[in-house]
Design a protein around this motif. Structure first.
Motif: not given
Length: 733
Positions: A479-483
């Motif tokens: 979504k709107d982040r890097i994990r």
């Protein structure tokens, strides 16, 4: 009134009298391996396997450890080891301690195991015991299959003593010219390209209980020995004797002077194939002194380097018999269990990663996001966890990058194949391949070149350090982040040894661990000199200090009237600073249990030094390889797993990673694993204060407790496996 103990300041805890010899402790370990071959409770073919492992272990011990000591003696090094011995004293003590074990091994094989094999339809016979039909078959086999391969090498003024390759089996042959009565010496190498044991066809085999035997055959060298006339026509064969040599096989690479480390190691590997200086000669006990002296002189060895053997040489080849289809004479095969949380992982369609075969399942990243996962190999499947992690990342369109370390891997590695697929799918793939992994250098060079050929960014490690940590970092867009997803383990990324070695691995997406591994990979691949980590213990940066601080905290708690408790499982304990700290902890009242498979230089149960320290070693069907470290911390327990033993090389000369376990349920699982091992009375051996070990046996009316079988049951989800296991936090009196 109890006599007060001397203060730590007035007592030298580094005194050599408080330390076991590293080399003699290793021989004690190999003695425990040998015991599995002697123990009638071990299935018959498994006993041959342990005979082979004992021999193979000794080969490596001589190629590396003894070779180093011999180099030190030659260089006139007199520096004392931890236990106060000089290199020459260590060599003398190795020889004194090892000879009875070698005699015991070979006598047991010849007088006990060989007859037991025959009683069970496996006939390893001598050539002279064959019938005429059997001899005719083998003589024809010799003419067709063996004779074209072998080459006799004369030794005389015009033929210098031939080079004899490392670990080769040979025949020393004395022949006589019947016209002149002059005797000559020759060497015949037993070719490694042929099977060591030659099987007769079933119709020519022995009979067992009125039926054809399972297997009948002879050692290859006997087929050669009884056909020597074909190699020396016109000469009279006076005598022949088998012998075997071991050479120094350690690599010498000046990393800081090598422009290309890969090329430098390839050059050293070519030297290893030829072999270094001889370090051991094995001969048959009936070999006459004239032949013995000739071999020692030409090999430039001394009597102390010569080991007499009764019967067959090179018993590492007994592993051959494990291929026989006789399950009744082997351990019951174990089928690794898929961890329950991974059983519903959906399989991506390689042609369309967005389509899955199990629509109601979850992908592995979703499962890890829910909470951390611990896997325990070989009880739990390596393929359905670690391999799945990498292969899923290779196919997942949301995965941006994969970074990992490779220390040892297999020749047909699914891990490497997944990394290649990831690179071909456009992922950013970075792999640190440790080219200096002893005896796996050639394999690692092959994989390094293969990975580079498909665009993987391959790094060969740091100058002066081996990269031994077992870590994977996967970067994924969500979504709107890097994990970041991580795997931090205790064992190599090798799907073959994962069936034989006990190892642990943690899957997590905790931000702190992801950030720490990012910093670690920047350290490995760039010019970063990271000095602190959020959660990881990293060698050679902060691991030694962190472990010493954890031990110090237990000491301070005990000194303040609180309970102190340490339980640690590892392969070897050698580091003197750690050992001295453990002695100090014991003197303060900290209760310490150590589960150490191999070398242990610490001496437990010494009065006023280590009375609160107990050490066991577990030797079983699986090789104990996991590292677990537990600290009571006044009830706020901390537990860690990772790649490092408490040895100077791990703490100071290798890149290692140890992770804390923050999930409460996983921490409890690890404590249960430790508790099961501490309660073992079948596979466990207790280290005595004098450096010897005594095998535990169940007491009267006490059930047998086999930790490896208990862990199998635990993996299967059996209830009550550890119901009688005392919590490891309990302080023993």
């Amino acid at each position: 009134m109890a006599k007060p103990k001397k203060s730590a300041n007035s007592l030298n805890l580094r005194d050599p009298q408080y330390y076991n010899s590293r080399e003699l402790s290793w021989l004690e370990f190999n003695n425990r391996v040998l015991h599995e071959a002697l123990d009638p409770r071990t299935p018959l073919l498994e006993r041959l396997k342990f005979m082979a492992i004992f021999c193979s272990n000794l080969d490596e011990f001589f190629m590396v450890r003894v070779a180093v000591l011999m180099q030190q003696v030659e260089a006139k090094v007199t520096q004392l080891g931890l236990d106060g011995r000089t290199p020459q004293q260590q060599l003398d003590d190795i020889s004194f301690s090892l000879r009875p074990l070698v005699i015991q091994q070979h006598q047991h094989f010849e007088k006990v195991l060989r007859p037991q094999l025959a009683q069970n339809g496996i006939y390893l016979v001598n050539y002279i015991e064959l019938s005429d039909k059997q001899r005719t078959y083998l003589d024809n086999y010799y003419e067709e299959q063996i004779f074209p391969v072998i080459t006799p090498l004369a030794v005389d003024p015009s033929h210098p003593f031939p080079y004899i390759s490392n670990l080769s089996l040979n025949l020393a042959v004395v022949v006589k010219n019947p016209d002149t009565d002059e005797e000559f010496f020759a060497r015949v190498k037993v070719p490694k390209v042929l099977p060591r044991f030659l099987a007769l066809p079933p119709e020519l085999g022995m009979t067992h209980n009125g039926k054809p035997a399972h297997w009948t055959g002879i050692p290859l060298e006997q087929a050669i020995a009884h056909n020597l006339e074909s190699l020396f026509p016109g000469m009279t064969i006076q005598e022949y004797h088998t012998f075997r040599i071991t050479r120094d096989a350690d690599l010498e690479v000046e990393e800081d002077e090598a422009d290309d480390l890969l090329i430098a190691i390839e050059q050293e590997l070519r030297k290893r194939r030829v072999g270094g200086n001889p370090v051991r000669l094995e001969i048959q006990s009936q070999t006459p002194q004239s032949v013995r002296s000739r071999l020692l002189e030409d090999l430039e060895l001394d009597e102390i380097d010569c080991y007499e053997v009764e019967g067959l040489l090179g018993l590492r080849d007994l592993m051959y018999f494990m291929s026989l289809p006789l399950p009744e004479h082997k351990d019951r095969p174990w089928q690794a269990v898929v961890p329950s949380r991974l059983q519903r992982i959906r399989e991506p369609n390689p042609n369309n990663p967005q389509v899955h075969d199990v629509e109601d399942g979850k992908d592995i990243f979703t499962v890890i996001r829910e909470r951390d996962i611990l896997v325990h190999h070989p009880y739990q499947s390596f393929s359905s966890s670690v391999v799945k992690f990498i292969s899923s990342a290779a196919q997942d369109p949301d995965v941006l990058a994969i970074k990992m370390t490779l220390y040892r891997t297999s020749g047909d590695s699914p891990i490497v194949n997944a990394l290649i697929a990831a690179a071909e799918n456009g992922k950013q793939v970075s792999v640190l391949v440790e080219l200096k992994a002893r005896f796996d250098e050639e394999n690692n060079i092959y994989w390094a070149r293969r990975l580079e050929s498909v665009g993987v960014h391959v790094v060969y490690g740091l100058v002066g350090l081996k990269t031994h940590c077992k870590t994977i970092l996967i970067v994924r867009r969500e979504k709107d982040r890097i994990r970041r997803y991580v795997h931090i383990g205790t064992g190599n990324y090798n799907h073959k040894t994962a069936r034989l070695y006990t190892d642990l691995g943690l899957f997590s997406c905790r931000d702190e661990l992801g950030a720490d591994l990012t910093d670690l990979y920047n350290y490995l691949t760039g010019y970063s000199r990271q000095k602190s980590y959020r959660q990881l213990l990293v060698a050679p940066v902060n691991m030694r200090d962190r472990f010493l601080a954890l031990i110090r905290r237990e000491i301070e708690n005990a000194q303040n009237g609180l309970s102190g408790r340490i339980v640690a499982k590892m392969n070897s304990l050698v580091d003197s600073e750690i050992i001295a700290s453990l002695y100090e902890a014991s003197r303060a009242g900290v209760q310490i249990d150590l589960i150490i498979r191999g070398v242990c230089c610490l001496r437990p149960q010494l009065k006023d030094i280590s009375e609160n320290i107990r050490v066991i070693s577990i030797i079983g069907s699986f090789l104990e390889h996991s590292r677990i470290y537990y600290f009571y911390n006044n009830g706020q327990e901390e537990i860690f797993i990772g790649s490092a033993d408490w040895m100077p090389r791990n703490l100071d000369r290798r890149v290692e990673a140890i992770t804390p376990i923050l999930d409460i349920d996983i921490a409890k699982d690890l404590q249960e694993i430790l508790g099961i091992m501490l309660a073992d009375n079948r596979l466990a051996w207790e280290l005595q204060s004098n450096g010897t070990y005594i095998q535990r046996r169940p007491g009267d009316n006490c059930p047998e407790s086999n930790s490896q079988k208990a862990l199998m049951a635990m993996a299967l989800g059996s209830n009550g496996v550890a119901s009688n296991i005392e919590p490891i936090s309990a302080v023993r009196n």
